[in-house]
Design an enzyme around this catalytic site. Structure first.
Site, short mmCIF file in Angstrom:
data_model
loop_
_atom_site.label_atom_id
_atom_site.label_comp_id
_atom_site.label_asym_id
_atom_site.label_seq_id
_atom_site.Cartn_x
_atom_site.Cartn_y
_atom_site.Cartn_z
CB SER A 20 -0.69 -33.85 -27.19
OG SER A 20 -0.63 -34.58 -28.39
CE LYS A 44 -4.58 -37.73 -31.41
NZ LYS A 44 -5.15 -37.88 -29.93
CB SER A 45 -0.21 -38.77 -29.55
OG SER A 45 -0.08 -38.01 -28.50
CG ASN A 68 -10.95 -37.90 -26.01
OD1 ASN A 68 -10.28 -38.50 -26.57
ND2 ASN A 68 -10.50 -37.51 -24.69
CB SER A 69 -13.55 -42.48 -27.32
OG SER A 69 -12.90 -43.76 -27.33
CG MET A 70 -10.29 -37.74 -29.98
SD MET A 70 -11.89 -37.17 -30.57
CE MET A 70 -11.41 -36.26 -31.99
CB CYS A 130 -3.57 -43.10 -26.02
SG CYS A 130 -4.98 -43.09 -26.99
N GLY A 221 -11.30 -31.67 -18.54
CA GLY A 221 -12.15 -30.52 -17.78
C GLY A 221 -12.03 -30.39 -16.38
O1 LIG Z 1 -8.19 -40.92 -28.04
C1 LIG Z 1 -7.07 -40.23 -28.46
O2 LIG Z 1 -6.62 -39.94 -29.60
C2 LIG Z 1 -6.91 -39.79 -26.94
N1 LIG Z 1 -7.43 -39.21 -26.23
C3 LIG Z 1 -6.94 -38.73 -25.13
O3 LIG Z 1 -7.90 -38.42 -24.28
N2 LIG Z 1 -5.61 -38.83 -24.63
C4 LIG Z 1 -4.75 -39.42 -25.54
O4 LIG Z 1 -3.56 -39.38 -25.17
C5 LIG Z 1 -5.33 -39.76 -26.64
CL1 LIG Z 1 -3.93 -40.53 -27.98
#
Ligand SMILES: O=C(O)c1[nH]c(=O)[nH]c(=O)c1Cl
Length: 312
Positions: A20, A44-45, A68-70, A130, A221
């Site tokens: 996800s 995607k969550s 990542n810090s989406m 997350c 990774g």
């Molecule tokens: O920053 C994110 O969207 C994110 N990034 C991740 O690595 N794991 C997650 O469960 C989520 Cl929700």
């Protein structure tokens, strides 16, 4: 050799799928996953309403993985539920996963009610891990909250469901978490999510690579492989056999996937590699896993799932 596998009553013609958050934000991305060699897909969550997420740069590839810090950007639950309902009409032979990540227990329960009252007939992944929403600690690291969320959820939720967990690093945590999870009618546990709050530096500028949280983000990774293997193995050893494992973390080739299956995984999710290589990665991984199985004399995933040996 064939790569078909199953979780509960759900059959998949291939053991691979996306993790996800990777190439699964929009209908077009989800359709591309559906048309790839992957056995299924996860969205995607979702949160109740659309989120823009954290400021960019919020993802960076690394020498041995990614950071990542989406910040949980997503189109909102209705978007993904609509996609899932259309998808299951068009592809009844391919069950898919819907991922939800409420920022509060109330939000998780509200989304669960919406899904419970829908005609969705796939599996739901409750993301308890997350690591990147500022000010929101991971539910998966708070055992009391996890117990509370799952208790309230399964008071009413009857559709097939599982949880996405963060990595744990202490055997007492595996014991505690497994004791909680074994109390609930979960179909699967997906382990692991990214390694929370890593930091990497741009050598030219001595600056953190990504912008959010001063550069802190989840690590994926190859860095994640030994932790993913241990988490899948630890839960496979502790969970009720009715709860199957999904293995996520560190898959770069067929042998990495084989190892997660040896540790106990029934499905294998691909994150960083999929992000960097595209959906063609599933074609290569399928070929490579078949080759490893051939070498070992296995014809089916069930021939070797969970068969990790230890030195006596
Ligand atoms: O920053 C994110 O969207 C994110 N990034 C991740 O690595 N794991 C997650 O469960 C989520 Cl929700």
């Amino acid at each position: 050799t064939d790569l078909h596998t199953s979780i509960d009553k759900f059959q998949f013609n291939n053991v691979f799928m996306n993790a996800s958050g990777v190439r699964c934000y929009t209908k077009d991305e989800l359709d591309e996953l559906a048309q790839s060699d992957a056995g299924t897909l996860v969205t995607k969550s979702a949160t109740q309403t659309k989120r823009l997420g954290n400021p960019s740069p919020r993802y960076a590839p690394l020498e041995l993985g990614s950071i990542n810090s989406m910040g949980l950007p997503n189109e909102g639950l209705e978007y993904y539920l609509d996609y899932a309902l259309d998808f299951q009409k068009a592809h009844p032979e391919k069950p898919i996963f819907l991922s939800v990540a409420g920022l509060s227990m109330e939000e998780n329960l509200a989304m669960a009610h919406t899904i419970e009252n829908s005609d969705f007939n796939g599996l739901v992944e409750f993301n308890l891990s997350c690591p990147n929403v500022p000010g929101k600690p991971q539910t998966g690291y708070d055992f009391d909250r996890t117990q509370e969320v799952l208790t309230n959820l399964f008071d009413f939720f009857t559709k097939p469901a599982g949880v996405k967990l963060p990595p744990y690093f202490d055997l007492a945590q595996f014991d505690q978490m497994a004791t909680i999870l074994n109390q609930f009618p979960l179909k699967f546990v997906n382990s692991i999510n990214s390694l929370g709050n890593g930091l990497m530096i741009d050598p030219e500028t001595d600056t953190a690579l990504i912008k959010p949280k001063g550069g802190f983000g989840g690590i994926g990774g190859a860095y994640a492989k030994p932790i993913a293997l241990a988490n899948v193995r630890a839960f496979a050893q502790r969970l009720d056999p009715k709860i199957q494992l999904i293995g996520t973390g560190g898959v770069t080739n067929g042998r990495d996937a084989y190892d997660l299956i040896l540790a106990g995984a029934s499905l294998v999710q691909v994150g960083t590699l999929l992000q960097e290589e595209g959906t063609v990665a599933f074609t290569r991984l399928t070929r490579e896993l078949r080759a490893v199985m051939q070498t070992k004399g296995y014809n089916a995933i069930s021939d070797f799932r969970g068969q990790l040996k230890v030195l006596s």
